[in-house]
Scaffold this motif. Structure first.
Motif, PDB file in Angstrom:
ATOM      1  N   ARG A 112       0.835  -1.204   0.000  1.00  0.00           N
ATOM      2  CA  ARG A 112       0.000   0.000   0.000  1.00  0.00           C
ATOM      3  C   ARG A 112       0.871   1.256   0.000  1.00  0.00           C
ATOM      4  O   ARG A 112       0.596   2.218  -0.735  1.00  0.00           O
ATOM      5  N   LEU A 147       2.402   1.832  -3.413  1.00  0.00           N
ATOM      6  CA  LEU A 147       1.453   2.451  -4.338  1.00  0.00           C
ATOM      7  C   LEU A 147       1.321   3.951  -4.059  1.00  0.00           C
ATOM      8  O   LEU A 147       1.174   4.750  -4.992  1.00  0.00           O
ATOM      9  N   SER A 192       2.182   6.728  -6.859  1.00  0.00           N
ATOM     10  CA  SER A 192       1.152   7.672  -7.309  1.00  0.00           C
ATOM     11  C   SER A 192       1.660   9.111  -7.328  1.00  0.00           C
ATOM     12  O   SER A 192       0.982   9.991  -7.850  1.00  0.00           O
ATOM     13  N   ALA A 239      -1.213   6.163 -14.149  1.00  0.00           N
ATOM     14  CA  ALA A 239      -1.951   5.219 -13.309  1.00  0.00           C
ATOM     15  C   ALA A 239      -1.051   4.011 -13.101  1.00  0.00           C
ATOM     16  O   ALA A 239      -0.325   3.599 -14.004  1.00  0.00           O
ATOM     17  N   ASP A 297      -0.513   0.102 -10.759  1.00  0.00           N
ATOM     18  CA  ASP A 297      -1.178  -0.928  -9.969  1.00  0.00           C
ATOM     19  C   ASP A 297      -0.159  -2.014  -9.652  1.00  0.00           C
ATOM     20  O   ASP A 297       0.656  -2.393 -10.506  1.00  0.00           O
ATOM     21  N   GLN A 333      -0.196  -5.759  -8.893  1.00  0.00           N
ATOM     22  CA  GLN A 333      -1.099  -6.901  -8.989  1.00  0.00           C
ATOM     23  C   GLN A 333      -0.458  -8.089  -8.278  1.00  0.00           C
ATOM     24  O   GLN A 333       0.326  -8.844  -8.850  1.00  0.00           O
ATOM     25  N   THR A 340      -7.051  -5.166  -7.675  1.00  0.00           N
ATOM     26  CA  THR A 340      -6.406  -4.608  -8.858  1.00  0.00           C
ATOM     27  C   THR A 340      -7.283  -3.499  -9.423  1.00  0.00           C
ATOM     28  O   THR A 340      -8.506  -3.524  -9.303  1.00  0.00           O
ATOM     29  N   THR A 341      -6.634  -2.518 -10.043  1.00  0.00           N
ATOM     30  CA  THR A 341      -7.360  -1.406 -10.662  1.00  0.00           C
ATOM     31  C   THR A 341      -7.109  -1.323 -12.154  1.00  0.00           C
ATOM     32  O   THR A 341      -7.831  -0.622 -12.854  1.00  0.00           O
ATOM     33  N   LEU A 342      -6.091  -2.003 -12.659  1.00  0.00           N
ATOM     34  CA  LEU A 342      -5.785  -2.014 -14.084  1.00  0.00           C
ATOM     35  C   LEU A 342      -5.898  -3.435 -14.617  1.00  0.00           C
ATOM     36  O   LEU A 342      -5.779  -4.402 -13.852  1.00  0.00           O
TER      37      LEU A 342
END
Length: 673
Positions: A182, A185, A189, A197, A199, A201, A207-209
């Motif tokens: 976390r 990320l 960002s 963007a 991510d 994984q 996941t966001t992408l």
């Protein structure tokens, strides 16, 4: 058409100028150009700096070949056109700057961001430039001259390095893998210019992408254009070649070309995240082991004391002393010995007459042994190997209970870890000492004594870093050229190991040969060194100063001429105590760009003046800024006004000896009064 057009001699550029219908522009036919415009254009065409002259009310553009290379496909259509039309996509940013210059006030910007369409698509670019007013023959402001240098690569490299450094710092934070992911990320960002963007994984995580459309091989950067933009996936490597913890997915910037540097940045980002995740996983495993030990410690407080004491020991004898105190309380043992494997042979630590000694050899097979007289020996396991055995004895036979077995299991595990750590620490110290000795010997062997010409007094010093293993690539050099001029060198190859010291030797010898044999300025000599480092495959980066000290004919004044490749500014101490730091805009580091054009600088020296060259280890301090370090050096040097170079070098080094966090090299030269 006039007999001599002010278009320069470059064939392609001259043809482009001649193809323009100048009569149809506000600038007019070249026959009508004012003398001021002709002079400005001739000046621009004769320099290798990128220069554009924007003339007249509409600021029509005239420029040189270096500017052609900067604006790409906008040439040759840009010639004779208003600058607002050529750079329509960036005019909102540029218009106020032109307005300020046309008002008579010069404008300077460093690393200014400009979104430019010079290859058929918008592109992120950065420039350092100066806008200056240009006056016509009547002295009125008739145009603007822009001298520019593109710094896109430097800006991108700097911000990417800063991101990688912040990611690398996460590896030192003791936290669970999920929490570290976390935080990683959060750090990623903060780089929207390179990663709009991003991510991570990871197995079982959100996941966001989109996931990669195909399996990824190590170091592969898989890129695909999607409805959401250009996406890239890189497998996150695991430490020590283990199983990959997941995939780094990112939407890439549409303004940055997907070149080798961009791909390498994605690979390095994935690798840095992988290192941090591996450190977090190791911490998690250690934490679980600590939880188990804590549970066992709650059953028996004595085991806690032993387990807490073992991690602090530094020698094998210390391990035995801790066990001797703790084992008696835990198990009531009357004797304790250690059997350690060294090169296939058993070495006993403790009383060799102890009854448990006879059982040590059998325990090395990996199974606990109990002798007929009640002594016991337990193997010490580290991973899948036995490094020794722990032996216990009692005056009367004793049968081990299940609780005793649990205690011995925990005790031998802690003992094995302590012994393995002690051995690893000792090996690491031995290796570090060997590395430092070798590198320092190499470094000192390359640092020659300074010549003493008739009118100059020279001193050199080298001080290793206080940190045990911090040997780097600092060097000094002073020699007379073939023409008899005094040549002074100070430099620092990046890195802190024997490789840096070896690279220092290569760079130092190359520069010595170039400086001795070539009758050129310091800037030209450093440019020649850049090319030599590239052509000879010297894979290193270095800062440095090359300077010459020469008398001015017919005068008692001497001249210091130098070129600075990203190094600390020279310091001059005048006989009256005045101290001056010769600050300039330093050029690129050596070895970074072979074609970079370097600059010379000149400073007059009166008789009795002393010049001090030094590496950054002299002025860098933990918790203090570089400006504070330079100010300290200036105050210190002021006390040595009138002293010789030897006293100045010894004085400043005495104040940092034992505290320097990096190697320090200093060189001082004094014009004899």
């Amino acid at each position: 058409m006039v007999a001599r057009l002010p278009f320069g001699t470059a064939t392609d550029l001259r043809r482009a100028y001649e193809d323009v219908d100048w009569s149809a522009t506000a600038v007019g036919h070249p026959d009508s150009w004012p003398r001021a415009l002709r002079r400005a254009l001739e000046l621009a065409l004769e320099t290798r700096f990128a220069i554009v002259i924007c003339w007249g009310p509409d600021l029509e553009m005239l420029y040189n070949q270096a500017y052609v290379e900067m604006i790409g496909d906008k040439h040759p259509a840009a010639l004779g056109r208003p600058v607002r039309d050529v750079f329509a996509e960036a005019w909102d940013d540029l218009a106020p700057l032109f307005a300020q210059a046309r008002s008579g006030e010069a404008v300077w910007f460093e690393d200014m961001p400009v979104v430019m369409d010079r290859h058929g698509h918008p592109e992120e670019t950065y420039f350092t430039f100066s806008y200056s007013p240009v006056r016509d023959d009547d002295g009125e402001i008739a145009g603007v001259m822009d001298i520019a240098a593109e710094t896109t690569r430097q800006v991108q490299d700097h911000r990417r390095l800063e991101l990688l450094t912040r990611l690398g710092d996460l590896a030192s934070e003791l936290q669970p893998p999920a929490e570290l992911a976390r935080k990683a990320l959060d750090v990623l960002s903060t780089a929207p210019l390179d990663l709009p963007a991003v991510d991570l994984q990871l197995p079982g995580g959100p996941t966001t992408l989109p996931s990669p459309p195909a399996p990824l091989s190590p170091r592969q950067v898989l890129v695909e254009d999607t409805a959401d933009g250009r996406l890239a996936w890189v497998r996150i490597p695991a430490a020590l070649g283990g199983e990959s913890p997941g995939v780094l997915a990112a939407r890439l910037s549409e303004l940055v070309p997907l070149d080798a540097a961009y791909r390498d940045f994605l690979r390095l980002t994935a690798a840095t995240v992988g290192d941090a995740l591996s450190a977090a996983a190791s911490y998690e495993a250690e934490r679980r082991r600590a939880d188990l030990q804590e549970w066992q410690a709650q059953r028996l407080a004595g085991l806690v004391a032993v387990a807490q004491a073992l991690p602090t020991v530094e020698t094998e004898d210390d391990v035995l002393r801790v066990l001797g105190r703790g084992a008696a309380g835990l198990l009531g043992a009357d004797g304790i010995v250690l059997g350690l494997l060294e090169d296939g042979a058993l070495r006993v630590r403790g009383d060799e007459r102890d009854p448990a000694v006879g059982a040590l050899g059998a325990a090395l097979r990996g199974t606990a042994v109990v002798s007929d007289d009640g002594a016991t020996a337990w193997p010490l396991w580290v991973g899948d190997r036995v490094i020794g055995a722990l032996g216990l004895s009692w005056r009367s036979p004793r049968e081990l209970s299940a609780e005793d077995t649990d205690l011995l299991t925990a005790l031998t595990a802690s003992t094995a870890q302590a012994l393995d750590r002690v051995r690893a620490t000792q090996a690491e110290r031995t290796a570090a000492a060997a590395v430092r000795t070798m590198a320092e010997t190499l470094q000192r062997s390359l640092l020659t004594s300074a010549p003493q010409p008739e009118h100059l007094e020279t001193a050199v010093r080298y001080l290793p870093a206080a940190e045990h293993a911090q040997v780097g690539g600092d060097w000094h050099d002073a020699f007379l050229t073939a023409a008899g001029a005094a040549c002074l060198v100070i430099g620092d190859v990046t890195g802190h190991d024997q490789d840096a010291a070896a690279a220092m030797g290569q760079v130092r010898n190359l520069l010595r040969g170039i400086g001795y044999s070539l009758e050129v300025s310091p800037a030209a000599a450093l440019s020649a060194l850049d090319r030599a480092m590239r052509d000879l495959g010297v894979g290193a980066l270095a800062t440095g100063i090359l300077a010459t000290v020469e008398p001015l004919e017919g005068s008692s004044t001497w001249r210091l001429r130098w070129s600075n490749a990203g190094h600390m500014p020279p310091l001059v101490v005048d006989p009256d105590g005045t101290v001056e730091l010769l600050r300039t805009s330093p050029d690129l580091l050596l070895g970074l760009e072979a074609g970079f054009v370097r600059a010379d600088h000149v400073h007059g020296l009166s008789p009795g003046a002393t010049v001090l060259l030094y590496t950054d280890g002299l002025v860098e301090r933990r918790g203090a800024s570089l400006d504070e370090g330079l100010a300290w050096l200036a105050r210190t040097a002021e006390k040595f006004a009138g002293s010789g170079p030897e006293e100045l070098c010894d004085g400043v080094l005495q104040l940092v000896d034992g505290h320097a966090e990096d190697d320090v090299a200093v060189l001082a030269v004094r014009v004899r009064p």
